[in-house]
Structure formats: structure tokens, C-alpha cells
Motif scaffolding. Structure first.
Motif, short mmCIF file in Angstrom:
data_model
loop_
_atom_site.label_atom_id
_atom_site.label_comp_id
_atom_site.label_asym_id
_atom_site.label_seq_id
_atom_site.Cartn_x
_atom_site.Cartn_y
_atom_site.Cartn_z
N VAL A 216 0.85 -1.20 0.00
CA VAL A 216 0.00 0.00 0.00
C VAL A 216 0.89 1.25 0.00
O VAL A 216 1.72 1.44 0.89
CB VAL A 216 -0.93 0.01 1.22
N LYS A 217 0.68 2.11 -0.99
CA LYS A 217 1.48 3.33 -1.12
C LYS A 217 0.76 4.52 -0.48
O LYS A 217 -0.46 4.61 -0.48
CB LYS A 217 1.73 3.63 -2.60
N GLY A 218 1.56 5.45 0.03
CA GLY A 218 0.99 6.61 0.68
C GLY A 218 0.07 7.43 -0.20
O GLY A 218 -0.97 7.92 0.26
N GLU A 219 0.40 7.53 -1.50
CA GLU A 219 -0.42 8.36 -2.39
C GLU A 219 -1.78 7.73 -2.67
O GLU A 219 -2.67 8.38 -3.21
CB GLU A 219 0.33 8.61 -3.71
N TRP A 220 -1.97 6.46 -2.30
CA TRP A 220 -3.27 5.82 -2.47
C TRP A 220 -4.26 6.19 -1.37
O TRP A 220 -5.45 5.97 -1.51
CB TRP A 220 -3.12 4.30 -2.46
N LEU A 221 -3.75 6.71 -0.26
CA LEU A 221 -4.55 6.84 0.96
C LEU A 221 -5.20 8.21 1.10
O LEU A 221 -4.71 9.22 0.59
CB LEU A 221 -3.65 6.58 2.17
N LYS A 222 -6.32 8.22 1.81
CA LYS A 222 -7.06 9.45 2.08
C LYS A 222 -6.33 10.25 3.16
O LYS A 222 -5.95 9.71 4.20
CB LYS A 222 -8.47 9.09 2.57
N PRO A 223 -6.12 11.55 2.95
CA PRO A 223 -5.49 12.36 3.99
C PRO A 223 -6.27 12.28 5.31
O PRO A 223 -7.49 12.40 5.32
CB PRO A 223 -5.53 13.78 3.41
N GLY A 224 -5.54 12.03 6.39
CA GLY A 224 -6.17 11.96 7.70
C GLY A 224 -6.71 10.60 8.08
O GLY A 224 -7.24 10.41 9.19
N ALA A 225 -6.61 9.61 7.19
CA ALA A 225 -7.14 8.28 7.48
C ALA A 225 -6.37 7.61 8.62
O ALA A 225 -5.25 8.03 8.98
CB ALA A 225 -7.06 7.40 6.23
N THR A 226 -6.97 6.58 9.19
CA THR A 226 -6.31 5.76 10.22
C THR A 226 -5.94 4.42 9.59
O THR A 226 -6.81 3.74 9.04
CB THR A 226 -7.22 5.56 11.43
N VAL A 227 -4.67 4.04 9.69
CA VAL A 227 -4.17 2.84 9.02
C VAL A 227 -3.66 1.84 10.04
O VAL A 227 -2.81 2.16 10.88
CB VAL A 227 -3.05 3.20 8.03
N ILE A 228 -4.18 0.63 9.95
CA ILE A 228 -3.72 -0.48 10.80
C ILE A 228 -2.99 -1.46 9.89
O ILE A 228 -3.59 -2.07 9.00
CB ILE A 228 -4.90 -1.18 11.50
N ASP A 229 -1.70 -1.61 10.11
CA ASP A 229 -0.85 -2.47 9.27
C ASP A 229 -0.61 -3.80 9.97
O ASP A 229 0.13 -3.87 10.95
CB ASP A 229 0.47 -1.76 8.98
N VAL A 230 -1.27 -4.85 9.47
CA VAL A 230 -1.15 -6.17 10.09
C VAL A 230 0.06 -6.93 9.56
O VAL A 230 0.51 -7.90 10.17
CB VAL A 230 -2.45 -6.97 9.84
N GLY A 231 0.60 -6.50 8.44
CA GLY A 231 1.68 -7.24 7.79
C GLY A 231 2.94 -7.35 8.62
O GLY A 231 3.36 -6.38 9.26
N ILE A 232 3.53 -8.54 8.62
CA ILE A 232 4.85 -8.76 9.23
C ILE A 232 5.66 -9.53 8.19
O ILE A 232 5.56 -10.75 8.08
CB ILE A 232 4.77 -9.54 10.55
N ASN A 233 6.43 -8.80 7.41
CA ASN A 233 7.18 -9.38 6.30
C ASN A 233 8.68 -9.29 6.58
O ASN A 233 9.19 -8.20 6.87
CB ASN A 233 6.85 -8.63 5.00
N ARG A 234 9.36 -10.42 6.49
CA ARG A 234 10.80 -10.44 6.73
C ARG A 234 11.53 -10.13 5.42
O ARG A 234 11.37 -10.85 4.44
CB ARG A 234 11.23 -11.80 7.28
N THR A 235 12.30 -9.06 5.41
CA THR A 235 13.05 -8.66 4.23
C THR A 235 14.51 -8.48 4.62
O THR A 235 14.89 -8.57 5.80
CB THR A 235 12.52 -7.34 3.66
N GLU A 236 15.35 -8.20 3.63
CA GLU A 236 16.77 -7.99 3.92
C GLU A 236 16.99 -6.73 4.75
O GLU A 236 18.05 -6.54 5.34
CB GLU A 236 17.55 -7.88 2.61
N ASN A 237 15.98 -5.88 4.81
CA ASN A 237 16.04 -4.66 5.63
C ASN A 237 15.33 -4.83 6.97
O ASN A 237 15.05 -3.83 7.65
CB ASN A 237 15.44 -3.49 4.87
N GLY A 238 15.01 -6.07 7.34
CA GLY A 238 14.31 -6.32 8.59
C GLY A 238 12.82 -6.50 8.39
O GLY A 238 12.35 -6.71 7.27
#
Length: 291
Positions: A216-238
Motif C-alpha cells: 500500500v502506497k501513501g499516495e493511495w490513501l485518504k489524507p487523515g485516514a487511520t491505518v492499521i498495518d497487520v503485515g509482518i514481512n521479513r526482508t533484507e532490511n528487517g
């Protein structure tokens, strides 16, 4: 705009503390403490860490922790026999079989074997049906934690537009049911949804549980929205979430971090469900707003 960070770690600590204060009253009434049994089959490292954390937090809340660690070659019949034993054990109020199971074991058969009254993970079809039809039952811990964070931040969710990205039985579907019950207007989307940004631009609430890093990209989102990110993805950056945190934080009003957002809520809600199960199993009243 700089988004408010929703501190799931702090909220979960408060929830666990409230639970711990209610255990002595239950013990006085029932003559025992609530008990949670966790079953781990095999040596999956991530699962082993998670089980240790569950046991530690269960004991810290004053509850009994029963850990059953079985070898990877445990047969399905042996695992089902253990579940039957735990179903019949009056000292056990909640049963959690850690997923994933080895490939030779039918996960659905095991989950179906757990008594719905001890299904504190909320995965049994009976509890799923109760949630879908508005009846009392156990709700999966991660979406329950998400709902608590949303209500703590926003108060009433009535009339708000919500988009749930993800349709799993563990998060997406129960999350949509919980939001509907809270009188939000809910759209269920997923990785194959056409023109997803169109839906997100109108969403006051976004719950991302699609399992794709920075989907999900920031430009897709409504200004002022509340975002709950459930994802836990292991990448080379943590560890990263399903939401591109940096771009989203400059647009939305509030957002959960990864880690430190939804993750800590899952075990706290597991303890909450275990306490509720204990009261129901022992016939001891629990005030509806106590936890």
C-alpha cells in the motif's frame, strides 16, 4: 502532515495489566487460575519463539501455562488424542495449536477437534459462524486487537468508511465482520482488486493484511485516514509491513508501526480470550466492560 504513531506495544501492556488484576478475583471464585494450553509440533524457529513468548506472558498475567512440545514426526492421530485430552481437562480453559503444522497433518481436522468453548484463537467454524451472525463467541486475536486499537483512537466507528485488504479466515474476514458489527461501512479488497487506490482514497480506516511488503502506497490513501498495518514481512532490511510506512506517514492521520503495532496485541488478546473462556467454563460472571 505527520501521522500519529499508534503504539500497540503500550496498549497491549495496559491490556495485559488489566487482565492480571482480574485473575485473583476469578481464582477466589473458581478455586483455580485460568489455564492456557499451547501445542507446538516440530521445531519451526519462529513458532518456537512465539510459543515461549506466549508462555511467559501467560504466567506474568497470573495464569497457568501448559506447553506441549511434540516432535515433527508426531502423527495426526497422536495430536488429535492430545487435543481430546486437553478438551477434557478442567484446568485448561484455552487451547492453541501453533500453526503451521507439519505437512502430513491436516490443520483443519485439528482445529475442528478443539472444543469451541476452548477455542481462544477463534478459528473453529462454530466461532466463525457466531461472529458472522452476531452471536457471542471467540474472535481471532489479531483482528480483535486491531478493533481495540481503532476504537481507542477513533471512539465510535459508526458510519466510517473502512477498507480491509485481505480475505483470510484468520484476519481479513473476521476483521470485516467486526467492523460491520461496529456499524462501519466495509469494503473487502485484496491483491487482485482492480483499481485499489480508488477504494482507499475514500477510506477513513484501512486495515492492511495482504502479506506483501510495502504493498500500500501513501499516495493511495485518504489524507487523515487511520491505518492499521497487520503485515509482518521479513526482508533484507528487517521486518516491514504491508504499508509503505514512510510515504503513508506523510499523508494519514494515524498509523501502526511494524514492529510494535498490531503484533503485541495478538498475545494480549489471546490472554483476554482465555480469561473470558475461564469465566464461562467455570460459570463465574465477568463484567462486560472489564476488559
Amino acid at each position: 502532515m505527520t501521522a500519529e504513531i499508534i503504539d500497540g506495544k503500550a496498549f497491549a501492556a495496559g491490556l495485559r495489566a488489566r487482565i492480571a488484576t482480574l485473575v485473583p478475583a476469578f481464582e477466589a471464585a473458581a478455586g483455580r487460575v485460568p489455564g492456557l494450553a499451547v501445542v507446538l509440533v516440530g521445531e519451526d524457529p519462529a513458532s518456537a519463539v512465539y510459543v515461549r513468548s506466549k508462555g511467559k506472558q501467560t504466567r506474568e498475567a497470573g495464569m497457568a501455562s501448559f506447553e506441549h512440545r511434540l516432535p515433527a514426526d508426531t502423527t495426526q492421530a497422536e495430536l488429535l488424542a492430545l487435543v481430546d485430552q486437553l478438551n477434557a481437562d478442567a484446568s485448561v480453559d484455552g487451547i492453541l495449536v501453533q500453526l503451521p503444522l507439519p505437512k502430513h497433518i491436516d490443520e483443519q481436522a485439528v482445529l475442528l477437534r478443539i472444543s469451541p468453548e476452548k477455542d481462544v484463537d477463534g478459528f473453529h467454524p462454530v466461532n466463525a459462524g457466531r461472529l458472522a451472525t452476531g452471536l457471542e463467541g471467540f474472535v481471532p486475536c489479531t483482528p480483535l486487537g486491531c478493533l481495540m486499537l481503532l476504537q481507542d483512537k477513533l471512539g465510535s466507528l459508526s458510519g466510517l468508511d473502512a477498507v480491509v485488504i485481505g480475505r483470510s479466515n484468520i484476519v481479513g474476514k473476521p476483521m470485516a465482520a467486526l467492523l460491520t458489527k461496529a456499524s462501519a461501512t466495509v469494503t473487502v479488497a485484496h491483491s487482485r482488486t482492480r483499481n485499489l487506490p480508488h477504494y482507499l482514497k475514500h477510506a477513513d480506516i484501512v486495515v492492511a493484511a495482504v502479506g506483501i511488503p510495502h504493498f500500500v502506497k501513501g499516495e493511495w490513501l485518504k489524507p487523515g485516514a487511520t491505518v492499521i498495518d497487520v503485515g509482518i514481512n521479513r526482508t533484507e532490511n528487517g521486518l516491514v509491513g504491508d504499508v509503505d510506512f514512510e510515504s503513508a506517514a506523510s499523508v494519514v492521520g494515524a498509523i501502526t508501526p511494524v514492529p510494535g503495532g498490531v503484533g503485541p496485541m495478538t498475545i494480549a488478546c489471546l490472554l483476554r480470550n482465555t480469561l473470558v473462556a475461564a469465566h464461562r467454563n467455570a460459570g463465574v460472571a465477568l463484567e462486560a466492560d472489564a476488559i
